[in-house]
Scaffold this motif. Structure first.
Motif, mmCIF file in Angstrom:
data_model
loop_
_atom_site.group_PDB
_atom_site.id
_atom_site.type_symbol
_atom_site.label_atom_id
_atom_site.label_comp_id
_atom_site.label_asym_id
_atom_site.label_seq_id
_atom_site.Cartn_x
_atom_site.Cartn_y
_atom_site.Cartn_z
ATOM 1 N N ALA A 35 0.863 -1.181 0.000
ATOM 2 C CA ALA A 35 0.000 0.000 0.000
ATOM 3 C C ALA A 35 0.901 1.233 0.000
ATOM 4 O O ALA A 35 2.057 1.186 0.434
ATOM 5 C CB ALA A 35 -0.890 -0.003 1.249
ATOM 6 N N GLU A 36 0.383 2.359 -0.460
ATOM 7 C CA GLU A 36 1.167 3.607 -0.527
ATOM 8 C C GLU A 36 1.731 4.008 0.832
ATOM 9 O O GLU A 36 2.843 4.497 0.927
ATOM 10 C CB GLU A 36 0.316 4.749 -1.093
ATOM 11 N N ASP A 37 0.962 3.800 1.906
ATOM 12 C CA ASP A 37 1.382 4.223 3.242
ATOM 13 C C ASP A 37 1.874 3.058 4.102
ATOM 14 O O ASP A 37 1.856 3.116 5.324
ATOM 15 C CB ASP A 37 0.261 4.966 3.948
ATOM 16 N N ALA A 38 2.348 1.990 3.464
ATOM 17 C CA ALA A 38 2.821 0.807 4.185
ATOM 18 C C ALA A 38 3.983 1.156 5.107
ATOM 19 O O ALA A 38 4.700 2.129 4.883
ATOM 20 C CB ALA A 38 3.239 -0.271 3.187
ATOM 21 N N ARG A 39 4.139 0.335 6.141
ATOM 22 C CA ARG A 39 5.255 0.479 7.075
ATOM 23 C C ARG A 39 6.016 -0.839 7.140
ATOM 24 O O ARG A 39 5.410 -1.905 7.102
ATOM 25 C CB ARG A 39 4.756 0.856 8.465
ATOM 26 N N LEU A 40 7.321 -0.738 7.255
ATOM 27 C CA LEU A 40 8.191 -1.911 7.352
ATOM 28 C C LEU A 40 9.119 -1.712 8.540
ATOM 29 O O LEU A 40 9.819 -0.697 8.622
ATOM 30 C CB LEU A 40 8.998 -2.084 6.057
ATOM 31 N N SER A 41 9.106 -2.664 9.473
ATOM 32 C CA SER A 41 9.990 -2.640 10.640
ATOM 33 C C SER A 41 10.951 -3.809 10.534
ATOM 34 O O SER A 41 10.529 -4.940 10.285
ATOM 35 C CB SER A 41 9.189 -2.776 11.936
ATOM 36 N N THR A 107 6.326 -11.172 9.026
ATOM 37 C CA THR A 107 4.891 -11.115 9.289
ATOM 38 C C THR A 107 4.336 -9.943 8.493
ATOM 39 O O THR A 107 4.841 -8.826 8.600
ATOM 40 C CB THR A 107 4.599 -10.906 10.791
ATOM 41 N N LEU A 108 3.328 -10.222 7.690
ATOM 42 C CA LEU A 108 2.674 -9.203 6.876
ATOM 43 C C LEU A 108 1.258 -8.989 7.377
ATOM 44 O O LEU A 108 0.544 -9.958 7.636
ATOM 45 C CB LEU A 108 2.591 -9.640 5.412
ATOM 46 N N GLU A 109 0.841 -7.736 7.500
ATOM 47 C CA GLU A 109 -0.554 -7.397 7.734
ATOM 48 C C GLU A 109 -1.095 -6.897 6.407
ATOM 49 O O GLU A 109 -0.470 -6.048 5.760
ATOM 50 C CB GLU A 109 -0.686 -6.334 8.816
ATOM 51 N N VAL A 116 0.107 -3.598 4.349
ATOM 52 C CA VAL A 116 0.058 -2.313 5.039
ATOM 53 C C VAL A 116 1.107 -2.228 6.150
ATOM 54 O O VAL A 116 1.500 -1.141 6.545
ATOM 55 C CB VAL A 116 -1.345 -2.013 5.603
ATOM 56 N N ARG A 117 1.536 -3.382 6.628
ATOM 57 C CA ARG A 117 2.550 -3.433 7.694
ATOM 58 C C ARG A 117 3.337 -4.712 7.521
ATOM 59 O O ARG A 117 2.777 -5.768 7.267
ATOM 60 C CB ARG A 117 1.868 -3.411 9.056
ATOM 61 N N GLN A 118 4.657 -4.592 7.671
ATOM 62 C CA GLN A 118 5.544 -5.749 7.587
ATOM 63 C C GLN A 118 6.541 -5.659 8.723
ATOM 64 O O GLN A 118 7.095 -4.591 8.990
ATOM 65 C CB GLN A 118 6.280 -5.760 6.248
#
Length: 140
Positions: A35-41, A107-109, A116-118
């Motif tokens: 997604a455009e606003d995805a976050r990756l930690s 882990t991917l949401e 949207v989150r990884q």
């Protein structure tokens, strides 16, 4: 593992296509899953209490993918992935041309078929030291 192609395909992540993009590797194809606003930690497994390295937005993730998959390395997603409608977990084994090996627990949401989150937990595989010395993986 559940089949990601059943049901509403526009609402689910196509995990097999993502696996293919990782194993090729093809950063352009991989980026299309975010997604455009995805976050990756990114968390270093050897320093679990340290703050994770955070990336926000597709632009920062694009730069990371190009760096991470630009090395002369093989990437293999293991077959025991746990694929759900809004959450995917899998393990990726990476081997570099110099013999270093890194394992990434991911882990991917997922929302509406997009990541949207990884969260990646990165660890050196047994017997390697370069990752621990800062040669591979996330910044410490």
């Amino acid at each position: 593992m559940r089949d990601m192609t059943q049901g509403k395909s526009d609402r689910r992540l196509d995990f097999e296509a993502l696996r293919d993009a990782i194993e090729r590797p093809d950063p352009d194809l991989m980026l299309g899953f975010y997604a455009e606003d995805a976050r990756l930690s990114i968390v270093n497994a050897h320093t679990p209490h340290a703050s994770p390295f955070e990336l926000r937005g597709k632009w920062e993730i694009d730069r990371h993918l190009r760096a991470a998959f630009g090395h002369d390395a093989s990437h293999r997603v293991e077959w025991d992935a746990d694929v759900g409608e809004d959450r995917v977990t899998f393990r990726e084994a990476c081997e570099y041309s110099d013999g270093d090996r890194v394992v990434v627990e991911t882990t991917l949401e997922v929302l509406d078929g997009k990541i949207v989150r990884q969260v990646d937990v990165v660890a050196s595989d047994a017997g390697t030291t370069r990752h621990e010395e800062g040669g591979r993986g996330p910044p410490s």
